[in-house]
Scaffold this motif. Sequence first.
Motif, PDB file in Angstrom:
ATOM      1  N   VAL A   1     -14.924   5.041   1.334  1.00  0.00           N
ATOM      2  CA  VAL A   1     -13.620   4.074   1.296  1.00  0.00           C
ATOM      3  C   VAL A   1     -13.897   2.952   1.874  1.00  0.00           C
ATOM      4  O   VAL A   1     -15.065   2.295   2.707  1.00  0.00           O
ATOM      5  CB  VAL A   1     -12.711   4.931   2.284  1.00  0.00           C
ATOM      6  CG1 VAL A   1     -11.372   3.338   2.604  1.00  0.00           C
ATOM      7  CG2 VAL A   1     -12.192   5.352   1.873  1.00  0.00           C
TER       8      VAL A   1
ATOM      9  N   PRO B   1      -0.081  11.961  -1.643  1.00  0.00           N
ATOM     10  CA  PRO B   1       0.157  10.542  -1.410  1.00  0.00           C
ATOM     11  C   PRO B   1      -0.054  11.286  -0.480  1.00  0.00           C
ATOM     12  O   PRO B   1       0.258  12.352   0.592  1.00  0.00           O
ATOM     13  CB  PRO B   1       2.053  11.145  -1.425  1.00  0.00           C
ATOM     14  CG  PRO B   1       2.063  12.369  -2.201  1.00  0.00           C
ATOM     15  CD  PRO B   1       0.952  13.040  -2.686  1.00  0.00           C
TER      16      PRO B   1
ATOM     17  N   GLU C   1       2.105   1.952  -3.603  1.00  0.00           N
ATOM     18  CA  GLU C   1       0.892   1.914  -4.173  1.00  0.00           C
ATOM     19  C   GLU C   1       0.540   3.576  -4.492  1.00  0.00           C
ATOM     20  O   GLU C   1       0.325   4.322  -5.065  1.00  0.00           O
ATOM     21  CB  GLU C   1      -0.377   1.332  -4.245  1.00  0.00           C
ATOM     22  CG  GLU C   1       0.552  -0.100  -4.659  1.00  0.00           C
ATOM     23  CD  GLU C   1      -0.704  -1.257  -4.471  1.00  0.00           C
ATOM     24  OE1 GLU C   1      -2.331  -0.862  -3.756  1.00  0.00           O
ATOM     25  OE2 GLU C   1      -0.746  -2.801  -5.189  1.00  0.00           O
ATOM     26  N   THR C   2       0.806   3.945  -3.199  1.00  0.00           N
ATOM     27  CA  THR C   2       0.295   5.663  -3.042  1.00  0.00           C
ATOM     28  C   THR C   2       1.051   6.644  -3.021  1.00  0.00           C
ATOM     29  O   THR C   2       0.864   7.762  -2.318  1.00  0.00           O
ATOM     30  CB  THR C   2      -0.961   5.263  -1.630  1.00  0.00           C
ATOM     31  OG1 THR C   2      -0.213   5.142  -0.576  1.00  0.00           O
ATOM     32  CG2 THR C   2      -1.992   4.269  -1.188  1.00  0.00           C
TER      33      THR C   2
ATOM     34  N   THR D   1      -6.409   8.921   3.012  1.00  0.00           N
ATOM     35  CA  THR D   1      -5.901  10.469   1.743  1.00  0.00           C
ATOM     36  C   THR D   1      -6.261  10.153   0.311  1.00  0.00           C
ATOM     37  O   THR D   1      -6.472   8.811   0.400  1.00  0.00           O
ATOM     38  CB  THR D   1      -4.392   9.664   2.574  1.00  0.00           C
ATOM     39  OG1 THR D   1      -3.869  10.327   3.629  1.00  0.00           O
ATOM     40  CG2 THR D   1      -3.318  11.023   1.447  1.00  0.00           C
ATOM     41  N   PRO D   2      -6.563  10.978   0.054  1.00  0.00           N
ATOM     42  CA  PRO D   2      -7.457  11.550  -1.070  1.00  0.00           C
ATOM     43  C   PRO D   2      -5.742  10.757  -2.447  1.00  0.00           C
ATOM     44  O   PRO D   2      -4.899  11.063  -1.507  1.00  0.00           O
ATOM     45  CB  PRO D   2      -7.360  13.250  -1.275  1.00  0.00           C
ATOM     46  CG  PRO D   2      -8.000  13.614  -0.096  1.00  0.00           C
ATOM     47  CD  PRO D   2      -6.776  12.272   1.164  1.00  0.00           C
ATOM     48  N   GLU D   3      -6.802  10.201  -3.231  1.00  0.00           N
ATOM     49  CA  GLU D   3      -6.435  10.026  -3.904  1.00  0.00           C
ATOM     50  C   GLU D   3      -5.512  11.146  -5.094  1.00  0.00           C
ATOM     51  O   GLU D   3      -3.968  10.482  -5.371  1.00  0.00           O
ATOM     52  CB  GLU D   3      -6.795   8.751  -5.128  1.00  0.00           C
ATOM     53  CG  GLU D   3      -7.640   8.214  -5.022  1.00  0.00           C
ATOM     54  CD  GLU D   3      -7.928   6.993  -5.705  1.00  0.00           C
ATOM     55  OE1 GLU D   3      -7.987   7.327  -7.202  1.00  0.00           O
ATOM     56  OE2 GLU D   3      -8.751   5.661  -5.763  1.00  0.00           O
ATOM     57  N   THR D   4      -5.086  12.151  -4.899  1.00  0.00           N
ATOM     58  CA  THR D   4      -4.662  13.360  -5.583  1.00  0.00           C
ATOM     59  C   THR D   4      -3.748  14.067  -4.587  1.00  0.00           C
ATOM     60  O   THR D   4      -2.918  14.525  -5.427  1.00  0.00           O
ATOM     61  CB  THR D   4      -5.413  14.893  -5.018  1.00  0.00           C
ATOM     62  OG1 THR D   4      -6.035  15.032  -3.430  1.00  0.00           O
ATOM     63  CG2 THR D   4      -6.933  15.142  -6.004  1.00  0.00           C
TER      64      THR D   4
ATOM     65  N   LYS E   1      -5.804   5.254   3.802  1.00  0.00           N
ATOM     66  CA  LYS E   1      -6.286   4.512   3.597  1.00  0.00           C
ATOM     67  C   LYS E   1      -7.134   5.603   3.221  1.00  0.00           C
ATOM     68  O   LYS E   1      -8.044   5.744   2.646  1.00  0.00           O
ATOM     69  CB  LYS E   1      -6.927   3.387   4.523  1.00  0.00           C
ATOM     70  CG  LYS E   1      -8.509   2.607   3.900  1.00  0.00           C
ATOM     71  CD  LYS E   1      -9.159   1.886   4.308  1.00  0.00           C
ATOM     72  CE  LYS E   1      -9.465   1.553   5.700  1.00  0.00           C
ATOM     73  NZ  LYS E   1      -9.780   0.203   6.140  1.00  0.00           N
TER      74      LYS E   1
ATOM     75  N   GLN F   1       0.804  -1.252   0.283  1.00  0.00           N
ATOM     76  CA  GLN F   1      -0.279   0.056  -0.283  1.00  0.00           C
ATOM     77  C   GLN F   1       0.755   1.427  -0.115  1.00  0.00           C
ATOM     78  O   GLN F   1       0.582   2.422  -0.379  1.00  0.00           O
ATOM     79  CB  GLN F   1      -1.222   0.512   0.759  1.00  0.00           C
ATOM     80  CG  GLN F   1      -2.019  -1.287   1.171  1.00  0.00           C
ATOM     81  CD  GLN F   1      -1.660  -2.076   2.086  1.00  0.00           C
ATOM     82  OE1 GLN F   1      -0.798  -2.902   1.884  1.00  0.00           O
ATOM     83  NE2 GLN F   1      -2.610  -2.706   3.042  1.00  0.00           N
TER      84      GLN F   1
END
Length: 357
Positions: free
Chosen positions: A317, A273, A232-233, A268-271, A266, A229
Motif C-alpha cells: 500500500v 468495504p 470510492e471504497t 482494508t483489502p479491496e475485497t 487504506k 476515498q
Amino acid sequence: MNKDNKIEDLTQLNEDLENYFSNTIVPQLFVDADLILRKFTPPAMKQFDLKPEFIGMSLENVRGNFRFPTFINNINTVMATGKILEKEIQTTDLRWYQMNILPYHVRKENRTNGVIITFVDITPRVKDLKEQERLVLEHELLLDTLAHDIKNPLLVLNLTFGLMKEVKDKNSQKFLPLMQNHEKSLIEIKKIIHDLTESRWEKQKYQASSELVDLPSILEDVRLSLAQQLIETDAIIRDDLAVSEFNFVRRKLRSVLYNLIHNAVKYTPETRPPEILVRSFIAGDYIVVSVKDNGIGMGAEDKQTIFEKFTRATKLVDGSGVGLYLVNTIVKQAGGKIDLISEPGQGTEVKIFLKQS
C-alpha cells in the motif's frame, strides 16, 4: 369559512410557495409521496440541468440528472421514518454539497406527503480541509525530518572538533585560530538549528493552546477531507461517542483522527468495504478515543515498530510511514498514551488515551 374563501386561501398559499421557490438562491426540490417531482428552484434547475417539463414526472425518470446511487432510497427512508436525513454528496461536476432531506408533514392528516430537499454548496470547505491536512502533514514532516537529519551530522562534527583539539602537533601557527573559528561557526549553526527546530517549532507544534473541542464536529471535518476515498471504497464510518466535548488542541486531534481513519481505509483489502467504528469514553483520568477497523491487521513484530517514522505495516500500500509516527508524537507530547490491538486478518483498534486535568 365558505368554499370561495378556502379556494382563495389555497391560491394564496400556492402563490407564496411559488414565490419562495422562484426567488431562493439555494438549490431545492419538492418531491411528493409518490416520488413525483412537483417543484424546484432556479438554482436546482441550473445545477442539475432540470427542465420545466420535468415537473409532474416521476423521479425515477429524471434520476440520471442527479447521479446519486442512493438518492431515491434516502427519500423513501425519510418519508417512512419522518426524520431529517443529512449527508454529503458529490455532483457530476465534482462539487460537494450538504444534502438535507426534510419530511413534508400534513399536520391535519398526521402523515408525510413528500420531502423537501436542500443542497448547500460545501465545495470550498472540502477543498480547504484537504489543503489544510496536506500542508499540516508536509509541515510537520519537513521540520521533524530537518531536526532529525541535521542534528546528527552536527553531533559528529562536534565530536570531530573535540578530537582535533587533542592533537599534540602545535607546529602550525594557524591551527589554533582556525580551530577557534570553526568552533565559533559550529556554535552559531547549532543556535540557528535550535531556534528553527526546537524553540519556534516546539511552541507551534506542541504548545498550542488547548480548547474545549467538539469531537463530532472534528469527525465530520475528517469525513469531508476523506470523502472521495470513502465514496470510492464504499467505506462505512459509525460512531459511538459517550464523550463529545473535552479539552485538547483542535488541530492536533483532527490530525490524529485523520491519520487513523485514513489508515483504516487504506489498509482494508479491496475485497470488502472498510467498516470503521469511532468511539469515545472515559477510563479513569483519561478520555479514550478509539478507532477500530476491519482491515488487514498486523502481527506482533509490526506492532512493536509501527509508530516509528517511515515504518509501514506493508509495502503493498502506498504511503510515507509518517502518519502513525505523527499520531504517536502528538499523543505522547500531550501526556497521553496509545494502546494497539491487532491480529493479522482481524483488523486493528487504536485507542488514544488523552489525559484530562
